[in-house]
Design a protein around this motif. Structure first.
Motif, PDB file in Angstrom:
ATOM      1  N   MET A   1       0.845  -1.174   0.000  1.00 28.25           N
ATOM      2  CA  MET A   1       0.000   0.000   0.000  1.00 28.25           C
ATOM      3  C   MET A   1       0.892   1.239   0.000  1.00 28.25           C
ATOM      4  SD  MET A   1      -2.997   1.055   2.656  1.00 28.25           S
ATOM      5  CE  MET A   1      -4.074  -0.203   2.024  1.00 28.25           C
ATOM      6  N   ALA A   2       0.640   2.146  -0.899  1.00 30.05           N
ATOM      7  CA  ALA A   2       1.436   3.362  -1.014  1.00 30.05           C
ATOM      8  C   ALA A   2       1.097   4.343   0.107  1.00 30.05           C
ATOM      9  CB  ALA A   2       1.191   4.013  -2.370  1.00 30.05           C
ATOM     10  N   TYR A   3       1.968   5.312   0.282  1.00 32.11           N
ATOM     11  CA  TYR A   3       1.770   6.360   1.270  1.00 32.11           C
ATOM     12  C   TYR A   3       1.351   7.644   0.571  1.00 32.11           C
ATOM     13  CZ  TYR A   3       3.922   3.455   4.833  1.00 32.11           C
ATOM     14  OH  TYR A   3       4.186   2.450   5.727  1.00 32.11           O
ATOM     15  N   LYS A   4       0.771   8.556   1.341  1.00 31.62           N
ATOM     16  CA  LYS A   4       0.445   9.879   0.824  1.00 31.62           C
ATOM     17  C   LYS A   4       0.791  10.897   1.901  1.00 31.62           C
ATOM     18  CE  LYS A   4      -4.341  10.214   2.364  1.00 31.62           C
ATOM     19  NZ  LYS A   4      -5.694  10.538   1.978  1.00 31.62           N
ATOM     20  N   ILE A   5       0.914  12.149   1.488  1.00 29.69           N
ATOM     21  CA  ILE A   5       1.224  13.237   2.407  1.00 29.69           C
ATOM     22  C   ILE A   5      -0.031  14.088   2.536  1.00 29.69           C
ATOM     23  CG2 ILE A   5       2.674  15.242   2.834  1.00 29.69           C
ATOM     24  CD1 ILE A   5       4.868  13.829   1.185  1.00 29.69           C
ATOM     25  N   ASN A   6      -0.494  14.255   3.779  1.00 26.87           N
ATOM     26  CA  ASN A   6      -1.738  15.010   3.981  1.00 26.87           C
ATOM     27  C   ASN A   6      -1.461  16.494   4.263  1.00 26.87           C
ATOM     28  OD1 ASN A   6      -1.209  15.308   6.771  1.00 26.87           O
ATOM     29  ND2 ASN A   6      -2.295  13.426   7.278  1.00 26.87           N
ATOM     30  N   ASN A   7      -2.506  17.218   4.612  1.00 25.07           N
ATOM     31  CA  ASN A   7      -2.419  18.666   4.803  1.00 25.07           C
ATOM     32  C   ASN A   7      -1.619  19.088   6.035  1.00 25.07           C
ATOM     33  OD1 ASN A   7      -4.011  18.812   2.567  1.00 25.07           O
ATOM     34  ND2 ASN A   7      -5.854  19.426   3.628  1.00 25.07           N
ATOM     35  N   ASP A   8      -1.178  18.150   6.847  1.00 27.91           N
ATOM     36  CA  ASP A   8      -0.345  18.492   7.997  1.00 27.91           C
ATOM     37  C   ASP A   8       1.096  18.789   7.590  1.00 27.91           C
ATOM     38  OD1 ASP A   8      -2.474  18.174   9.759  1.00 27.91           O
ATOM     39  OD2 ASP A   8      -2.008  16.070  10.139  1.00 27.91           O
ATOM     40  N   CYS A   9       1.424  18.560   6.330  1.00 26.97           N
ATOM     41  CA  CYS A   9       2.770  18.803   5.806  1.00 26.97           C
ATOM     42  C   CYS A   9       3.134  20.280   5.958  1.00 26.97           C
ATOM     43  CB  CYS A   9       2.833  18.399   4.328  1.00 26.97           C
ATOM     44  SG  CYS A   9       4.423  18.702   3.531  1.00 26.97           S
ATOM     45  N   ILE A  10       4.347  20.529   6.453  1.00 29.44           N
ATOM     46  CA  ILE A  10       4.831  21.901   6.590  1.00 29.44           C
ATOM     47  C   ILE A  10       5.910  22.209   5.545  1.00 29.44           C
ATOM     48  CG2 ILE A  10       4.220  22.136   9.029  1.00 29.44           C
ATOM     49  CD1 ILE A  10       7.201  21.520   9.692  1.00 29.44           C
ATOM     50  N   ALA A  11       6.047  21.342   4.560  1.00 26.82           N
ATOM     51  CA  ALA A  11       6.986  21.505   3.448  1.00 26.82           C
ATOM     52  C   ALA A  11       8.431  21.685   3.915  1.00 26.82           C
ATOM     53  CB  ALA A  11       6.547  22.655   2.542  1.00 26.82           C
ATOM     54  N   CYS A  12       8.814  20.934   4.950  1.00 28.92           N
ATOM     55  CA  CYS A  12      10.181  21.044   5.469  1.00 28.92           C
ATOM     56  C   CYS A  12      11.187  20.268   4.619  1.00 28.92           C
ATOM     57  CB  CYS A  12      10.241  20.584   6.917  1.00 28.92           C
ATOM     58  SG  CYS A  12       9.978  18.810   7.154  1.00 28.92           S
ATOM     59  N   GLY A  13      10.713  19.256   3.892  1.00 28.93           N
ATOM     60  CA  GLY A  13      11.586  18.480   3.032  1.00 28.93           C
ATOM     61  C   GLY A  13      12.334  17.351   3.714  1.00 28.93           C
ATOM     62  N   ALA A  14      12.059  17.094   4.980  1.00 23.76           N
ATOM     63  CA  ALA A  14      12.779  16.042   5.711  1.00 23.76           C
ATOM     64  C   ALA A  14      12.548  14.659   5.116  1.00 23.76           C
ATOM     65  CB  ALA A  14      12.370  16.050   7.180  1.00 23.76           C
ATOM     66  N   CYS A  15      11.414  14.436   4.518  1.00 23.44           N
ATOM     67  CA  CYS A  15      11.074  13.120   3.979  1.00 23.44           C
ATOM     68  C   CYS A  15      11.767  12.805   2.656  1.00 23.44           C
ATOM     69  CB  CYS A  15       9.561  13.013   3.790  1.00 23.44           C
ATOM     70  SG  CYS A  15       8.865  14.281   2.692  1.00 23.44           S
ATOM     71  N   GLU A  16      11.974  13.816   1.854  1.00 25.39           N
ATOM     72  CA  GLU A  16      12.482  13.606   0.488  1.00 25.39           C
ATOM     73  C   GLU A  16      13.785  12.814   0.420  1.00 25.39           C
ATOM     74  OE1 GLU A  16      12.967  16.104  -3.650  1.00 25.39           O
ATOM     75  OE2 GLU A  16      13.053  17.194  -1.771  1.00 25.39           O
ATOM     76  N   PRO A  17      14.814  13.149   1.187  1.00 30.88           N
ATOM     77  CA  PRO A  17      16.065  12.383   1.080  1.00 30.88           C
ATOM     78  C   PRO A  17      15.984  10.972   1.660  1.00 30.88           C
ATOM     79  CG  PRO A  17      16.272  14.071   2.765  1.00 30.88           C
ATOM     80  CD  PRO A  17      14.956  14.294   2.073  1.00 30.88           C
ATOM     81  N   GLU A  18      14.955  10.681   2.427  1.00 31.93           N
ATOM     82  CA  GLU A  18      14.803   9.353   3.026  1.00 31.93           C
ATOM     83  C   GLU A  18      14.252   8.323   2.050  1.00 31.93           C
ATOM     84  OE1 GLU A  18      15.999   8.673   6.042  1.00 31.93           O
ATOM     85  OE2 GLU A  18      16.648  10.765   6.043  1.00 31.93           O
ATOM     86  N   CYS A  19      13.634   8.755   0.977  1.00 29.00           N
ATOM     87  CA  CYS A  19      13.001   7.841   0.029  1.00 29.00           C
ATOM     88  C   CYS A  19      14.042   7.142  -0.847  1.00 29.00           C
ATOM     89  CB  CYS A  19      12.010   8.587  -0.858  1.00 29.00           C
ATOM     90  SG  CYS A  19      11.164   7.494  -2.014  1.00 29.00           S
ATOM     91  N   PRO A  20      14.121   5.810  -0.775  1.00 25.89           N
ATOM     92  CA  PRO A  20      15.129   5.088  -1.554  1.00 25.89           C
ATOM     93  C   PRO A  20      14.844   5.040  -3.053  1.00 25.89           C
ATOM     94  CG  PRO A  20      13.730   3.534  -0.407  1.00 25.89           C
ATOM     95  CD  PRO A  20      13.333   4.909   0.068  1.00 25.89           C
ATOM     96  N   VAL A  21      13.622   5.370  -3.462  1.00 30.45           N
ATOM     97  CA  VAL A  21      13.287   5.345  -4.891  1.00 30.45           C
ATOM     98  C   VAL A  21      12.953   6.732  -5.428  1.00 30.45           C
ATOM     99  CG1 VAL A  21      12.571   2.929  -4.924  1.00 30.45           C
ATOM    100  CG2 VAL A  21      10.889   4.696  -4.382  1.00 30.45           C
ATOM    101  N   SER A  22      13.238   7.757  -4.656  1.00 32.87           N
ATOM    102  CA  SER A  22      13.055   9.159  -5.064  1.00 32.87           C
ATOM    103  C   SER A  22      11.653   9.457  -5.591  1.00 32.87           C
ATOM    104  CB  SER A  22      14.099   9.546  -6.114  1.00 32.87           C
ATOM    105  OG  SER A  22      15.391   9.378  -5.593  1.00 32.87           O
TER     106      SER A  22
END
Length: 56
Positions: A1-22
């Motif tokens: 099951m895929a993930y999604k980012i909801n409206n609680d996102c503060i656009a900090c970018g902390a998640c982006e480098p953690e993704c192994p498939v970009s």
């Protein structure tokens, strides 16, 4: 099951480098996860300071 980012996102970018498939990209106004590319590893979930990343 895929993930999604909801409206609680503060656009900090902390998640982006953690993704192994970009599959996380800067969106407007929040980051987005490309559903078709997500491998459901959950690496991004722990990096999010606002718990904005949830399973679909």
């Amino acid at each position: 099951m895929a993930y999604k980012i909801n409206n609680d996102c503060i656009a900090c970018g902390a998640c982006e480098p953690e993704c192994p498939v970009s599959c996380i990209a800067s969106g407007s106004p929040y980051y987005v996860i490309k559903e078709d590319d997500c491998i459901s590893c959950g690496a991004c979930v722990g990096a999010c300071p606002t718990n904005a990343i949830v399973e679909m």
